[in-house]
Design a protein around this motif. Structure first.
Motif, PDB file in Angstrom:
ATOM      1  N   GLY A  67       0.793  -1.223   0.000  1.00 14.58           N
ATOM      2  CA  GLY A  67       0.000   0.000   0.000  1.00 14.58           C
ATOM      3  C   GLY A  67       0.825   1.272   0.000  1.00 14.58           C
ATOM      4  N   GLU A  68       0.177   2.340   0.478  1.00 12.06           N
ATOM      5  CA  GLU A  68       0.812   3.656   0.491  1.00 12.06           C
ATOM      6  C   GLU A  68       1.429   3.909   1.859  1.00 12.06           C
ATOM      7  N   ARG A  69       2.601   4.533   1.848  1.00 16.58           N
ATOM      8  CA  ARG A  69       3.264   4.829   3.123  1.00 16.58           C
ATOM      9  C   ARG A  69       3.398   6.343   3.255  1.00 16.58           C
ATOM     10  N   ARG A  70       3.044   6.857   4.437  1.00 16.99           N
ATOM     11  CA  ARG A  70       3.220   8.295   4.660  1.00 16.99           C
ATOM     12  C   ARG A  70       4.708   8.593   4.880  1.00 16.99           C
ATOM     13  N   LEU A  71       5.201   9.624   4.241  1.00 13.77           N
ATOM     14  CA  LEU A  71       6.617   9.983   4.380  1.00 13.77           C
ATOM     15  C   LEU A  71       6.781  10.984   5.509  1.00 13.77           C
ATOM     16  N   THR A  72       7.806  10.772   6.301  1.00 14.05           N
ATOM     17  CA  THR A  72       8.124  11.692   7.396  1.00 14.05           C
ATOM     18  C   THR A  72       9.612  11.933   7.406  1.00 14.05           C
ATOM     19  N   ARG A  73       9.975  13.186   7.510  1.00 11.81           N
ATOM     20  CA  ARG A  73      11.404  13.504   7.552  1.00 11.81           C
ATOM     21  C   ARG A  73      12.040  12.832   8.765  1.00 11.81           C
ATOM     22  N   ARG A  74      13.357  12.736   8.742  1.00 14.23           N
ATOM     23  CA  ARG A  74      14.099  12.062   9.803  1.00 14.23           C
ATOM     24  C   ARG A  74      13.958  12.782  11.140  1.00 14.23           C
ATOM     25  N   PRO A  75      13.979  12.056  12.232  1.00 15.58           N
ATOM     26  CA  PRO A  75      14.012  12.741  13.528  1.00 15.58           C
ATOM     27  C   PRO A  75      15.302  13.560  13.616  1.00 15.58           C
ATOM     28  N   GLY A  76      15.234  14.628  14.378  1.00 15.69           N
ATOM     29  CA  GLY A  76      16.343  15.586  14.382  1.00 15.69           C
ATOM     30  C   GLY A  76      17.664  15.014  14.845  1.00 15.69           C
ATOM     31  N   ALA A  77      18.710  15.259  14.068  1.00 22.10           N
ATOM     32  CA  ALA A  77      20.091  14.971  14.482  1.00 22.10           C
ATOM     33  C   ALA A  77      20.822  16.293  14.375  1.00 22.10           C
ATOM     34  N   PRO A  78      21.845  16.520  15.210  1.00 26.45           N
ATOM     35  CA  PRO A  78      22.618  17.754  15.046  1.00 26.45           C
ATOM     36  C   PRO A  78      23.401  17.720  13.730  1.00 26.45           C
ATOM     37  N   LEU A  79      23.809  18.891  13.274  1.00 26.38           N
ATOM     38  CA  LEU A  79      24.481  18.983  11.979  1.00 26.38           C
ATOM     39  C   LEU A  79      25.700  18.061  11.884  1.00 26.38           C
ATOM     40  N   ASP A  80      26.451  17.931  12.989  1.00 23.50           N
ATOM     41  CA  ASP A  80      27.673  17.118  12.877  1.00 23.50           C
ATOM     42  C   ASP A  80      27.370  15.623  12.738  1.00 23.50           C
ATOM     43  N   GLN A  81      26.078  15.252  12.894  1.00 22.35           N
ATOM     44  CA  GLN A  81      25.709  13.852  12.630  1.00 22.35           C
ATOM     45  C   GLN A  81      24.796  13.732  11.423  1.00 22.35           C
ATOM     46  N   ALA A  82      24.734  14.782  10.615  1.00 18.26           N
ATOM     47  CA  ALA A  82      23.777  14.797   9.500  1.00 18.26           C
ATOM     48  C   ALA A  82      24.389  14.215   8.223  1.00 18.26           C
ATOM     49  N   LEU A  83      23.601  13.398   7.551  1.00 18.90           N
ATOM     50  CA  LEU A  83      23.972  12.911   6.215  1.00 18.90           C
ATOM     51  C   LEU A  83      23.341  13.872   5.207  1.00 18.90           C
ATOM     52  N   VAL A  84      24.197  14.512   4.446  1.00 22.00           N
ATOM     53  CA  VAL A  84      23.764  15.604   3.579  1.00 22.00           C
ATOM     54  C   VAL A  84      24.106  15.256   2.139  1.00 22.00           C
TER      55      VAL A  84
ATOM     56  N   ALA B 187      11.670  11.205   2.845  1.00 23.59           N
ATOM     57  CA  ALA B 187      11.517   9.823   3.308  1.00 23.59           C
ATOM     58  C   ALA B 187      12.384   9.516   4.531  1.00 23.59           C
ATOM     59  N   GLY B 188      13.138  10.491   5.014  1.00 22.58           N
ATOM     60  CA  GLY B 188      13.994  10.254   6.178  1.00 22.58           C
ATOM     61  C   GLY B 188      15.255   9.488   5.841  1.00 22.58           C
ATOM     62  N   ARG B 189      15.657   9.518   4.560  1.00 25.73           N
ATOM     63  CA  ARG B 189      16.886   8.820   4.157  1.00 25.73           C
ATOM     64  C   ARG B 189      18.091   9.750   4.125  1.00 25.73           C
ATOM     65  N   LEU B 190      17.829  11.030   4.216  1.00 26.67           N
ATOM     66  CA  LEU B 190      18.880  12.053   4.304  1.00 26.67           C
ATOM     67  C   LEU B 190      18.433  13.050   5.355  1.00 26.67           C
ATOM     68  N   ASP B 191      19.410  13.682   6.038  1.00 21.59           N
ATOM     69  CA  ASP B 191      19.051  14.770   6.959  1.00 21.59           C
ATOM     70  C   ASP B 191      18.940  16.094   6.224  1.00 21.59           C
ATOM     71  N   GLY B 192      19.617  16.202   5.093  1.00 19.07           N
ATOM     72  CA  GLY B 192      19.559  17.464   4.370  1.00 19.07           C
ATOM     73  C   GLY B 192      20.079  17.326   2.956  1.00 19.07           C
ATOM     74  N   TYR B 193      19.768  18.332   2.160  1.00 13.37           N
ATOM     75  CA  TYR B 193      20.207  18.406   0.762  1.00 13.37           C
ATOM     76  C   TYR B 193      20.352  19.873   0.410  1.00 13.37           C
ATOM     77  N   TYR B 194      21.368  20.209  -0.357  1.00 12.70           N
ATOM     78  CA  TYR B 194      21.501  21.589  -0.839  1.00 12.70           C
ATOM     79  C   TYR B 194      22.105  21.569  -2.227  1.00 12.70           C
TER      80      TYR B 194
END
Ligand code: IPD
Length: 273
Positions: free
Chosen positions: A150-167, A210-217
């Motif tokens: 079925g369909e899955r609701r997407l939710t951003r990742r729970p907060g991590a500080p920048l020094d632990q972020a996958l960008v 989808a919570g697979r990255l903490d950020g993108y730029y």
């Protein structure tokens, strides 16, 4: 769609059309890719390429949509540009991640967004080689189908500080811009968990959703690269923007968890992005 209570029926209708068009274009690109696929043309630089399949996919999408909604306008990467008279404009990247597609790498997508009076109201990103499709309607959350029931609701990742972020980021096709982007990435990489470069801005934005990255730029995106993914990321609870106080644009696009967004934006501006 599972949560329609706060959405506009017109936006739901636009989403339905976008999903059909993205599915058909995705099938065409996946099943119709010639084994000897070649570059058909170049754009901003010799490495900014177009294939016959980008062009065929845009034709398919604009043809399908105009049959159903002849008064709507279009802005497409491969040249579609009409005003329309309905207040609805479709912003289309028929093949985001063209270089990956050319090389047979799986990270590419079809991206279709609908704008009403300049505001993004529906967006779909179909990633056929992942077997996943992401979508959102303004006010209705972000959703996906994939290798699950079925369909899955997407939710951003729970907060991590920048020094632990996958960008994640991307690089422009113009050599001088790429060199400057590499310098920004060089300064950023010691300050985050790691940096990825997937090759499709639309998928990067959906990965934030989808919570697979903490950020993108990225600097240098076109409206068609980001229109659908920006709405999907925001509807999944991510923050999106550009330079401080600005919307995501060609100048700068950032999408991140609320914890990562501001510190990342500050660093990028300091580094002269
Ligand atoms: C490109 C991809 C890439 C990004 C480039 C875009 P295209 O789009 O999204 O990830 O880094 O800036 O131009 O050319 O494959 O449609």
């Amino acid at each position: 769609m599972s949560d329609v209570s706060t959405t506009d029926p017109l936006h739901e209708e636009l989403l339905k059309i976008a999903r059909q068009a993205a599915r058909r274009a995705g099938d065409l690109l996946r099943d119709g890719r010639p084994a000897d696929l070649e570059v058909a043309a170049t754009k901003s630089s010799p490495i900014d390429v177009v294939t016959e399949m980008d062009i065929a996919a845009e034709k398919l999408i604009t043809g399908m949509i105009s049959d159903l909604r002849p008064q709507d306008g279009f802005l497409g990467e491969e040249g579609a540009a009409t005003e329309g008279s309905s207040g609805i404009r479709w912003v289309i990247d028929p093949l985001d991640g063209t270089v990956n597609y050319l090389y047979g790498l799986p990270t590419w997508a079809v991206s279709i967004a609908a704008e009403q009076d300049g505001e993004r109201v529906a967006g779909v990103v179909a990633a056929p080689m992942r077997g996943e499709t992401y979508w959102a309607v303004r006010g209705g959350g972000a959703w996906a189908t994939g290798a699950w029931d079925g369909e899955r609701r997407l939710t951003r990742r729970p907060g991590a500080p920048l020094d632990q972020a996958l960008v994640s980021t991307g690089f422009n096709y113009v050599a001088e811009v790429r060199a400057q982007q590499a310098e920004v990435a060089r300064r950023l990489i010691p300050l985050v968990r790691d940096i990825r470069r997937g090759g499709s801005a639309a998928i990067d934005l959906c990965d934030v959703a989808a919570g697979r990255l903490d950020g993108y730029y990225e600097r240098g995106l076109h409206p068609w690269d980001l229109a659908a993914g920006d709405l999907i990321a925001r509807e999944a609870g991510a923050v999106t923007g550009g330079r401080p106080g600005e919307r995501p644009s060609r100048d700068l696009t950032i999408a991140a968890t609320p914890e990562v967004f501001e510190p990342l934006q500050r660093l990028l501006v300091d580094f002269g992005v």
